[in-house]
Design a protein around this motif. Structure first.
Motif, PDB file in Angstrom:
ATOM      1  N   GLU A 593       0.890  -1.390   0.128  1.00  0.00           N
ATOM      2  CA  GLU A 593      -0.081  -0.041   0.028  1.00  0.00           C
ATOM      3  C   GLU A 593       0.869   1.147  -0.085  1.00  0.00           C
ATOM      4  OE1 GLU A 593      -2.940   0.010   2.923  1.00  0.00           O
ATOM      5  OE2 GLU A 593      -3.660  -1.948   2.446  1.00  0.00           O
ATOM      6  N   LEU A 594       1.965   1.130  -0.103  1.00  0.00           N
ATOM      7  CA  LEU A 594       3.037   2.227  -0.171  1.00  0.00           C
ATOM      8  C   LEU A 594       3.578   2.278  -1.555  1.00  0.00           C
ATOM      9  CD1 LEU A 594       4.975   4.491   1.453  1.00  0.00           C
ATOM     10  CD2 LEU A 594       6.428   2.906   1.891  1.00  0.00           C
ATOM     11  N   ASP A 595       3.508   3.352  -2.207  1.00  0.00           N
ATOM     12  CA  ASP A 595       3.895   3.573  -3.565  1.00  0.00           C
ATOM     13  C   ASP A 595       4.957   5.117  -3.384  1.00  0.00           C
ATOM     14  OD1 ASP A 595       4.084   4.024  -6.293  1.00  0.00           O
ATOM     15  OD2 ASP A 595       2.199   5.012  -6.488  1.00  0.00           O
ATOM     16  N   ILE A 596       6.174   4.493  -3.556  1.00  0.00           N
ATOM     17  CA  ILE A 596       7.111   5.572  -3.493  1.00  0.00           C
ATOM     18  C   ILE A 596       7.915   5.289  -5.156  1.00  0.00           C
ATOM     19  CG2 ILE A 596       9.596   6.165  -2.946  1.00  0.00           C
ATOM     20  CD1 ILE A 596       8.695   5.333  -0.067  1.00  0.00           C
ATOM     21  N   SER A 597       8.086   6.505  -5.689  1.00  0.00           N
ATOM     22  CA  SER A 597       8.570   6.603  -7.008  1.00  0.00           C
ATOM     23  C   SER A 597       9.751   7.444  -7.126  1.00  0.00           C
ATOM     24  CB  SER A 597       7.369   7.129  -8.208  1.00  0.00           C
ATOM     25  OG  SER A 597       8.175   7.576  -9.260  1.00  0.00           O
ATOM     26  N   VAL A 598      10.738   6.996  -7.959  1.00  0.00           N
ATOM     27  CA  VAL A 598      11.875   7.863  -8.241  1.00  0.00           C
ATOM     28  C   VAL A 598      11.478   9.202  -8.631  1.00  0.00           C
ATOM     29  CG1 VAL A 598      12.213   7.190 -10.520  1.00  0.00           C
ATOM     30  CG2 VAL A 598      14.153   7.990  -8.966  1.00  0.00           C
ATOM     31  N   LYS A 599      10.263   9.439  -9.145  1.00  0.00           N
ATOM     32  CA  LYS A 599       9.995  10.893  -9.504  1.00  0.00           C
ATOM     33  C   LYS A 599       9.590  11.791  -8.283  1.00  0.00           C
ATOM     34  CE  LYS A 599       8.748   9.299 -14.283  1.00  0.00           C
ATOM     35  NZ  LYS A 599       7.544   9.302 -15.309  1.00  0.00           N
ATOM     36  N   ASP A 600       9.266  11.169  -7.115  1.00  0.00           N
ATOM     37  CA  ASP A 600       8.657  11.957  -6.073  1.00  0.00           C
ATOM     38  C   ASP A 600       9.874  12.899  -5.445  1.00  0.00           C
ATOM     39  OD1 ASP A 600       6.219  10.811  -6.258  1.00  0.00           O
ATOM     40  OD2 ASP A 600       6.788   9.138  -5.017  1.00  0.00           O
ATOM     41  N   THR A 601       9.498  13.918  -4.851  1.00  0.00           N
ATOM     42  CA  THR A 601      10.481  14.597  -4.080  1.00  0.00           C
ATOM     43  C   THR A 601      10.659  14.071  -3.002  1.00  0.00           C
ATOM     44  OG1 THR A 601       8.898  16.061  -3.106  1.00  0.00           O
ATOM     45  CG2 THR A 601       9.733  16.643  -5.337  1.00  0.00           C
ATOM     46  N   TYR A 602      11.604  14.532  -2.240  1.00  0.00           N
ATOM     47  CA  TYR A 602      12.074  14.017  -0.786  1.00  0.00           C
ATOM     48  C   TYR A 602      10.979  14.298   0.065  1.00  0.00           C
ATOM     49  CZ  TYR A 602      14.545  12.970   3.465  1.00  0.00           C
ATOM     50  OH  TYR A 602      14.877  12.432   4.576  1.00  0.00           O
ATOM     51  N   TYR A 603      10.423  15.596   0.045  1.00  0.00           N
ATOM     52  CA  TYR A 603       9.329  15.882   0.880  1.00  0.00           C
ATOM     53  C   TYR A 603       7.837  15.046   0.785  1.00  0.00           C
ATOM     54  CZ  TYR A 603       6.769  19.506   3.406  1.00  0.00           C
ATOM     55  OH  TYR A 603       6.038  20.183   4.649  1.00  0.00           O
ATOM     56  N   GLU A 604       7.709  14.839  -0.680  1.00  0.00           N
ATOM     57  CA  GLU A 604       6.476  14.117  -1.072  1.00  0.00           C
ATOM     58  C   GLU A 604       6.617  12.553  -0.354  1.00  0.00           C
ATOM     59  OE1 GLU A 604       5.358  16.180  -5.220  1.00  0.00           O
ATOM     60  OE2 GLU A 604       6.616  14.379  -5.344  1.00  0.00           O
ATOM     61  N   ILE A 605       7.851  12.173  -0.507  1.00  0.00           N
ATOM     62  CA  ILE A 605       8.062  10.726   0.016  1.00  0.00           C
ATOM     63  C   ILE A 605       7.761  10.511   1.589  1.00  0.00           C
ATOM     64  CG2 ILE A 605       9.839   9.025   0.574  1.00  0.00           C
ATOM     65  CD1 ILE A 605      10.999   9.618  -2.403  1.00  0.00           C
ATOM     66  N   MET A 606       8.343  11.567   2.139  1.00  0.00           N
ATOM     67  CA  MET A 606       8.057  11.656   3.531  1.00  0.00           C
ATOM     68  C   MET A 606       6.573  11.762   3.939  1.00  0.00           C
ATOM     69  SD  MET A 606      10.995  10.834   4.170  1.00  0.00           S
ATOM     70  CE  MET A 606      11.311  10.584   5.898  1.00  0.00           C
ATOM     71  N   LYS A 607       5.943  12.673   3.051  1.00  0.00           N
ATOM     72  CA  LYS A 607       4.582  12.895   3.577  1.00  0.00           C
ATOM     73  C   LYS A 607       3.681  11.357   3.119  1.00  0.00           C
ATOM     74  CE  LYS A 607       1.738  16.094   3.027  1.00  0.00           C
ATOM     75  NZ  LYS A 607       0.834  17.198   2.516  1.00  0.00           N
ATOM     76  N   LYS A 608       3.953  10.755   2.396  1.00  0.00           N
ATOM     77  CA  LYS A 608       3.444   9.466   1.651  1.00  0.00           C
ATOM     78  C   LYS A 608       3.645   8.271   2.833  1.00  0.00           C
ATOM     79  CE  LYS A 608       3.293   9.459  -3.309  1.00  0.00           C
ATOM     80  NZ  LYS A 608       4.083   8.818  -4.401  1.00  0.00           N
ATOM     81  N   SER A 609       4.783   8.525   3.183  1.00  0.00           N
ATOM     82  CA  SER A 609       5.227   7.470   4.237  1.00  0.00           C
ATOM     83  C   SER A 609       4.691   7.719   5.788  1.00  0.00           C
ATOM     84  CB  SER A 609       6.801   7.501   4.624  1.00  0.00           C
ATOM     85  OG  SER A 609       7.529   7.431   3.297  1.00  0.00           O
TER      86      SER A 609
END
Length: 845
Positions: A593-609
């Motif tokens: 259920e976690l979707d992290i992409s290489v296109k995500d910014t670092y800020y976006e990755i942390m919010k998703k997490s």
């Protein structure tokens, strides 16, 4: 120690350069660590224990000022830089030459013995257990030589790579000019401490930090590999690291991601002239702060096992923490001693506000901003007065207050509790929360007083403070200007002189948001199965050793002994890594259920997490509590005990040199890793762990007489450590706060030593270490234990540790333990009442 903000467990050491705040260690989880300070300077401290909260526990006895030996420190400081470089190199070559010479001589002597049929007996220089009586003379004739004695064979010297490696560690650490009975910490660590200055990007450094840095460097190499794994989660771990390292993107984005967050939160009054209190809704603000940024402010909540029925999960609500971290209330309340620290805090807040103001061309004047900052700090100082000190939070029964959500409205009516939980939980769990939903509240009185403080505080101040906490938590995901601001702040708080290279923080991030995936990468490359088998064997031997100590003690009745032994034998072992690590399909299912992409910014990755982690935790409310969950990264240099699981966990990261290796002699492994294993086992029987039974339930299994006897011995530990004064400070160790770790340290070493003696009795004496053959293996056992804690810290960090950390300073983890062991005094032939052999000893286990 306890893990923050989720549930409960204990450990050996810190995670290193600290995980993001949203990855919280549970409030009852014990770690055997030097000092674990997160981004906010927050040591991860524990809570809960029986009725041992007397404020007089540390009063009256005179202070004991312990100053470690200086050795050649003054002479060393007068050397030039070139001399400081060349002398250790020369010394190392000299010592290695001695080792090689000893091996050659030993080989020649054996050849001579074989050729002449005689025996040669060499006596160790410092082995107090070996007889020093002169050998009986022999008679001879002109034609034959006949020995009339049965001389003792000389001690065999081990020359395997493992023995040479272990010997090298110790030879480069020990200061043998110091009497071990006077200062064993200096004896075992003096040279190491002199030759390893604290790096400018750290506030402390020791053998533990050395191991942590080594694992971090190994992770860095693995995460930077330009390969695509069959595992989606492993690829996400690498993408997270790469995004964190993308400084170009961070510099381009600047503060735009955070500014979008501020808009979402209704804007920060500190910077917004148009902010209108009519639009302020405290519940809505707290919902957004927690749901989208994992920031708890006035209270914290988490999902974990019901302490009185650990077959199920339930919801917990507890007191909030301050911006400077749990246990930091003294910084706010002692304006004389910590004026410079609070000035640095104010400067840090102001610096962040200035960057945001400049980036977005805001026009609010400096005077108004300063006035708001003053009010924020004044409010937080009032907040600090309400926080229950950590040394008063060791009684788990006192903090077990089962209620319903409806009762929270009575304690803190300013929050719409049902709405709060429905909006931060996954949308398909809205049904779960209503007025009758069960909740366990940790600090009833705190909640009432916090409500009163909120009631009398202006809404502008409340909004400013809540949003400041969100800003503080999220600036670490922005460009390096904020790293510079934080560095200025940390220089005052901990003494750290410069910002660490970015890769150090970034290498740690995957271990916090994708711990199983990061652990899988590490284990595949750096962990040997033989080491896992060796560790499991040691656990068995240490558990048996604890059982024997229980049987032999004279202060527990037989029934209580039986229950204690049953609890020890019921402990769950987690060694190296969870099985899912070796099954990529199952591993990926953990993160589907976690979707992290290489296109995500670092800020976006942390919010998703953040959102994914919260959703995962809430869903545990619909499932049984999993006592076998291996919920930390295998790449962590630490060890853990969880009272609710009654489990001990040793990640692969800590099962490495200089603490452990399948190639090391048993004396080395038992002295270091064996003591860690014993430490975690003993956590099940310290002042807090002793409150839980074999199934992890909060239940008094002690007889009255045994509990009273335990309490007497526990108080002895509190007073002993409470009388130690930390070198270079006027601070005494908080014996009450550190008692659980001190009990675990003392029990752990004793159990490890007994287990090692039993190994020798069953398998025979081991060969001695090369270059150290003058020391018996039992003496090396204690050197190995002390070597585990070699290190030092900046004065500011030492002060912070005493104030906030439940672990004693390193020197006292060595001196305090050995002072209580008659076995140590006997093996080193310490005279009566020597500094490390006092007449009065504190023995719990």
């Amino acid at each position: 120690m306890r893990k923050r903000n989720v549930s409960k467990s204990s450990s050996v050491m810190p995670f290193g350069n600290d995980p993001p705040d949203y990855v919280h260690l549970r409030s009852n989880e014990s770690q055997m660590q030097l000092i674990a300070i997160n981004e906010n300077g927050d040591p991860q401290t524990p809570s809960g224990s029986p009725c041992f909260n007397s404020s007089s526990a540390r009063d009256d006895p005179p202070a004991v000022l312990f100053i470690p030996g200086k050795g050649t420190a003054r002479w060393w400081k007068s050397r030039t830089t070139l001399e400081r470089f060349l002398l250790p190199a020369f010394l190392l070559l000299f010592l290695l030459s001695i080792v090689l010479l000893a091996v050659i001589i030993n080989s020649d002597r054996r050849r001579e013995v074989k050729e002449q049929g005689t025996q040669v007996d060499f006596l160790p220089l410092m082995d107090q257990s070996t007889s020093t009586e002169p050998a009986t003379t022999s008679t001879s004739t002109s034609t034959t030589t006949t020995s009339t004695t049965t001389e003792k064979p000389k001690d065999e010297i081990c020359t395997t790579p493992g023995c040479v490696m272990a010997a090298n560690h110790f030879l480069n650490a020990m200061n043998t000019t110091v009497d071990p009975c006077t200062d064993f910490f200096e004896f075992a660590c003096g040279q190491w401490n002199e030759q390893h200055p604290i790096p400018d990007d750290m506030f402390s450094y020791g053998t533990f930090a050395y191991a942590r840095e080594q694992v971090r460097q190994q992770l860095r190499v693995l995460l930077e590999q330009a390969i695509v794994s069959e595992s989606r989660s492993i690829n996400m771990a690498r993408d997270t690291y790469k995004s964190c390292m993308n400084k170009t993107e961070l510099d381009e984005l600047k503060t735009e991601p955070l500014f979008e967050s501020l808009k979402d939160l209704g804007n920060w009054p500190l910077l917004d002239e148009s902010w209108d209190k009519k639009n302020f809704n405290l519940t809505d603000l707290l919902i957004k702060a927690r749901r989208d940024y994992a920031v708890d402010v006035f209270f914290q909540h988490y999902v974990y096992a019901d302490s009185k029925n650990t077959s199920r999960n339930t919801l917990f609500v507890d007191q909030g923490s301050l911006a400077l971290g749990r246990g930091s209330k003294d910084y706010y309340l002692n304006g004389t001693l910590f004026a410079s620290h609070m000035a640095a805090y104010r400067k840090y807040l102001r610096g962040i506000a200035n960057v945001l103001k400049s980036d977005h061309n805001l026009t609010r004047n400096d005077q108004s901003i300063n006035e708001d900052i003053t009010k924020i700090i004044e409010f937080e100082t009032e907040f600090a007065k309400l926080v229950v000190a950590e040394d008063e939070r060791r009684n788990s029964t006192r903090q077990y207050n089962k209620r319903t959500l409806s009762s929270l409205y009575e304690l803190m009516p300013h929050v719409d509790w049902v709405d709060f939980f429905r909006k931060i939980a996954p949308s398909d769990m809205i049904y779960f929360f209503n007025n009758d939903t069960e909740v366990i509240i940790g600090e009833i009185e705190f909640m009432q007083k916090m409500s009163q403080l909120i009631e009398k505080t202006d809404s502008r101040v409340l909004a400013n403070y809540v949003i400041w906490r969100v800003v503080q938590s999220n600036v670490r995901y922005l460009d390096e200007r904020f790293d510079d601001l934080k560095q200025d702040f940390l220089k005052v708080m901990t003494g750290q002189q410069q910002t660490p290279p970015r890769w150090k923080d970034c290498a740690q991030v995957p271990s916090t948001i994708l711990p199983l995936a990061a652990g899988a990468i590490y284990v595949q490359a750096h962990f040997e199965e033989n080491d896992r088998h060796e560790a499991l064997q040691m656990i068995t031997h240490l558990r048996n050793s604890f059982t024997e100590l229980v049987k032999q003690n004279d202060w527990m009745d037989e029934k209580t002994k039986e229950v204690a032994i049953e609890k020890a034998n019921s402990m769950i072992n987690n060694i190296g890594y969870p099985d899912v690590t070796k099954n990529l399909k199952e591993l990926d299912e953990q993160y589907e259920e976690l979707d992290i992409s290489v296109k995500d910014t670092y800020y976006e990755i942390m919010k998703k997490s953040v959102i994914w982690i919260q959703s995962k935790d809430f869903r545990k409310l619909t499932k049984p509590f999993d006592k076998h969950e291996f919920d930390v990264s295998s790449a962590v240099v630490n060890a853990f005990y969880s009272p609710e699981k009654n489990s001990i966990t040793f990640p692969a990261g800590i099962l490495q040199p200089p603490f452990f290796s399948g190639k090391f002699p048993k004396a080395v492994n038992y002295g270091a890793m064996g003591a860690v294993i014993g430490h975690e086992i003993t956590h099940g029987f310290d002042d807090q762990g002793s409150q839980y039974d074999k199934d992890g339930n909060l239940h008094n299994w002690w007889s009255d007489s045994s509990l009273q006897a335990f309490d007497k011995r526990r108080r002895c530990i509190v007073e002993q450590y409470g009388n130690y004064t930390v070198p270079k400070t006027s601070f005494k160790v908080n014996g009450k706060l550190t008692q659980g770790e001190n009990i675990a340290d003392n029990g752990g070493v004793k159990e490890a030593f007994e287990a090692y003696k039993k190994y020798v009795a069953e398998n025979g004496e081991e060969p001695r270490l090369p270059g150290l053959q003058q020391y018996s293996n039992e003496q090396i056992f204690f050197v190995s234990y002390a070597h585990f804690w070699c290190g030092k810290k900046k004065d500011a960090a030492a002060m912070q540790q005493v104030l906030t950390d439940e672990h004693s300073p390193e020197v006292f983890r060595v001196i305090g333990v050995l002072s209580n062991m008659p076995e140590f005094a006997k093996i080193y032939n310490c005279p009566k009442n020597a500094p490390v052999n006092p007449d009065h000893k504190c023995i719990v286990w």
